[in-house]
Design an enzyme around this catalytic site. Structure first.
Site, PDB file in Angstrom:
ATOM      1  N   LYS A  58      58.194  39.754  41.025  1.00 26.48           N
ATOM      2  CA  LYS A  58      57.216  40.488  40.218  1.00 26.48           C
ATOM      3  C   LYS A  58      55.805  40.264  40.760  1.00 26.48           C
ATOM      4  O   LYS A  58      54.995  41.196  40.831  1.00 26.48           O
ATOM      5  CB  LYS A  58      57.301  40.037  38.765  1.00 26.48           C
ATOM      6  CG  LYS A  58      56.349  40.756  37.830  1.00 26.48           C
ATOM      7  CD  LYS A  58      56.504  40.219  36.407  1.00 26.48           C
ATOM      8  CE  LYS A  58      55.493  40.860  35.468  1.00 26.48           C
ATOM      9  NZ  LYS A  58      55.583  40.289  34.099  1.00 26.48           N
ATOM     10  N   ASP A  77      57.341  27.859  36.502  1.00 30.46           N
ATOM     11  CA  ASP A  77      57.573  28.296  35.133  1.00 30.46           C
ATOM     12  C   ASP A  77      56.912  27.260  34.236  1.00 30.46           C
ATOM     13  O   ASP A  77      57.407  26.134  34.091  1.00 30.46           O
ATOM     14  CB  ASP A  77      59.072  28.378  34.856  1.00 30.46           C
ATOM     15  CG  ASP A  77      59.384  28.851  33.439  1.00 30.46           C
ATOM     16  OD1 ASP A  77      58.428  29.022  32.636  1.00 30.46           O
ATOM     17  OD2 ASP A  77      60.574  29.026  33.126  1.00 30.46           O
ATOM     18  N   ASN A 104      45.128  30.254  34.743  1.00 29.90           N
ATOM     19  CA  ASN A 104      45.060  31.593  34.166  1.00 29.90           C
ATOM     20  C   ASN A 104      46.297  31.982  33.371  1.00 29.90           C
ATOM     21  O   ASN A 104      46.212  32.745  32.411  1.00 29.90           O
ATOM     22  CB  ASN A 104      44.840  32.600  35.308  1.00 29.90           C
ATOM     23  CG  ASN A 104      45.136  34.024  34.901  1.00 29.90           C
ATOM     24  OD1 ASN A 104      44.303  34.710  34.317  1.00 29.90           O
ATOM     25  ND2 ASN A 104      46.348  34.491  35.210  1.00 29.90           N
ATOM     26  N   SER A 151      40.815  30.055  28.194  1.00 25.12           N
ATOM     27  CA  SER A 151      41.036  29.935  26.761  1.00 25.12           C
ATOM     28  C   SER A 151      40.876  31.325  26.159  1.00 25.12           C
ATOM     29  O   SER A 151      41.249  32.317  26.772  1.00 25.12           O
ATOM     30  CB  SER A 151      40.063  28.928  26.149  1.00 25.12           C
ATOM     31  OG  SER A 151      40.248  28.821  24.753  1.00 25.12           O
ATOM     32  N   TYR A 178      48.840  30.719  18.599  1.00 23.87           N
ATOM     33  CA  TYR A 178      48.006  31.102  19.739  1.00 23.87           C
ATOM     34  C   TYR A 178      46.648  30.406  19.659  1.00 23.87           C
ATOM     35  O   TYR A 178      46.165  29.846  20.655  1.00 23.87           O
ATOM     36  CB  TYR A 178      47.825  32.619  19.761  1.00 23.87           C
ATOM     37  CG  TYR A 178      46.988  33.123  20.914  1.00 23.87           C
ATOM     38  CD1 TYR A 178      47.443  33.005  22.225  1.00 23.87           C
ATOM     39  CD2 TYR A 178      45.750  33.739  20.695  1.00 23.87           C
ATOM     40  CE1 TYR A 178      46.684  33.471  23.295  1.00 23.87           C
ATOM     41  CE2 TYR A 178      44.991  34.209  21.749  1.00 23.87           C
ATOM     42  CZ  TYR A 178      45.459  34.068  23.048  1.00 23.87           C
ATOM     43  OH  TYR A 178      44.694  34.524  24.099  1.00 23.87           O
ATOM     44  N   LYS A 182      44.933  27.851  22.386  1.00 27.54           N
ATOM     45  CA  LYS A 182      43.676  28.167  23.067  1.00 27.54           C
ATOM     46  C   LYS A 182      42.605  27.108  22.788  1.00 27.54           C
ATOM     47  O   LYS A 182      41.773  26.829  23.658  1.00 27.54           O
ATOM     48  CB  LYS A 182      43.202  29.557  22.660  1.00 27.54           C
ATOM     49  CG  LYS A 182      44.105  30.695  23.128  1.00 27.54           C
ATOM     50  CD  LYS A 182      44.079  30.872  24.637  1.00 27.54           C
ATOM     51  CE  LYS A 182      45.236  30.291  25.385  1.00 27.54           C
ATOM     52  NZ  LYS A 182      45.172  30.551  26.854  1.00 27.54           N
TER      53      LYS A 182
END
Length: 317
Positions: A58, A77, A104, A151, A178, A182
């Site tokens: 990918k 991973d 990232n 973040s 989430y 972050k």
């Protein structure tokens, strides 16, 4: 006079006139979106880029669509600590130092699940995977190197829960998870910066902005409605401009700005967005700035200790 950049600046504009020849950069997550654009822009300005991806096929397709920049791909991973440790060991064995690491890769608002090691998916992937990977690569960081962790303004949703990081005693909510992950990304940068700045290595966290990428693949209409309602509250109160999605080139700008352009002492241990360092803002109705809990060094060190306990590995940096 230094150039001023903002929300609409692109990565190429930030790096205009900068020769990155001789610079070696590691970018995690180069199979889509911001990671691909950051890698492309860095290569275009002369850098040597090593990129990680869970799915190398990918990543090759995504890079081909971006003009086929020469990126050295490494399989990682982040939801598997065995994968993370193998990749880190392979890079250490190469003994080629890095000038910048851009952390990232990540996932967003996914259904409740667990990583291969039994951690809540978002905390385990976004924070713990990078925690082990980057800490193991610290010996490869040159003096003067920087670590940039991606973040999000989503950190404003929630502080980390050090007592219950895996939602074992808390009802799972996708955006709460989430937000926790972050905030953990920022706290990790704060803790890492405090440990490495004496040797000339700085760490910072950045919010790329709202970008329509694969990161949002788990967003249901209900979750999108929740997200936009929260975003628009700040605009209606007059405390923030109306929300606008960024393009992918604009979303990559703050990462490369923090890694190569901004003064190291200005960004070290801080949180940045739109190519500037954010001020602390604890107004819960505002989406401007960074919450103080995300920059608290005591909190960052507590998370560091908890993270070591969870991954079963101590890092004396």
């Amino acid at each position: 006079m230094a150039k001023t950049f903002g929300a609409e600046s692109t990565a190429d504009e930030v790096l205009e006139g900068i020769n990155l020849s001789g610079k070696r950069v590691l970018v995690t997550g180069v199979s889509a979106g911001l990671g691909v654009e950051a890698a492309r822009s860095l290569v275009a300005h002369g850098a040597t880029v090593v990129g990680t991806a869970r799915d190398l096929a990918k990543a090759r397709r995504a890079l081909a669509e971006a003009g086929n920049p020469p990126v050295d791909l490494v399989e990682v991973d982040l939801a598997s600590l065995s994968s993370v440790r193998k990749a880190a060991s392979d890079l250490i064995a190469r003994a080629k130092p890095f000038d910048v690491i851009i952390a990232n890769a990540g996932v967003m608002a996914c259904p409740q699940g667990k990583t291969q090691d039994g951690f809540e998916t978002q905390f385990g992937t976004n924070h713990l995977g990078h925690f082990v990977f980057i800490n193991r690569l610290v010996p490869l960081l040159k003096s003067g190197a920087r670590v940039v962790t991606l973040s999000s303004g989503g950190h404003q949703i929630s502080d980390v829960d050090i007592e219950d990081p895996n939602f074992e005693h808390t009802p799972y909510q996708a955006f709460t998870a989430y937000g926790r992950s972050k905030t953990a990304n920022i706290l990790y940068a704060v803790a890492l910066d405090s440990r490495l700045k004496a040797r000339g290595v700085r760490a910072t966290a950045v919010h790329p902005g709202g970008i329509q990428t694969e990161l949002g693949r788990h967003l249901t209409p209900e979750l999108i409605e929740q997200m936009m309602a929260r975003v628009n509250r700040g605009a209606k109160s007059g405390q923030a401009p109306a929300f606008r999605f960024k393009t992918v080139p604009q979303g990559s700008a703050t990462s490369v700005w923090a890694g190569f352009v901004a003064p190291a002492d200005a960004v070290g241990g801080r949180y940045c967005e739109d190519c500037h360092v954010c001020e602390v803002n604890d107004d819960a109705t505002s989406r401007v700035g960074v919450r103080s809990y995300a920059l608290n060094l005591d909190r960052a060190n507590a998370l560091w200790r908890k993270s070591e306990e969870m991954v079963g590995e101590r890092f004396s940096l």
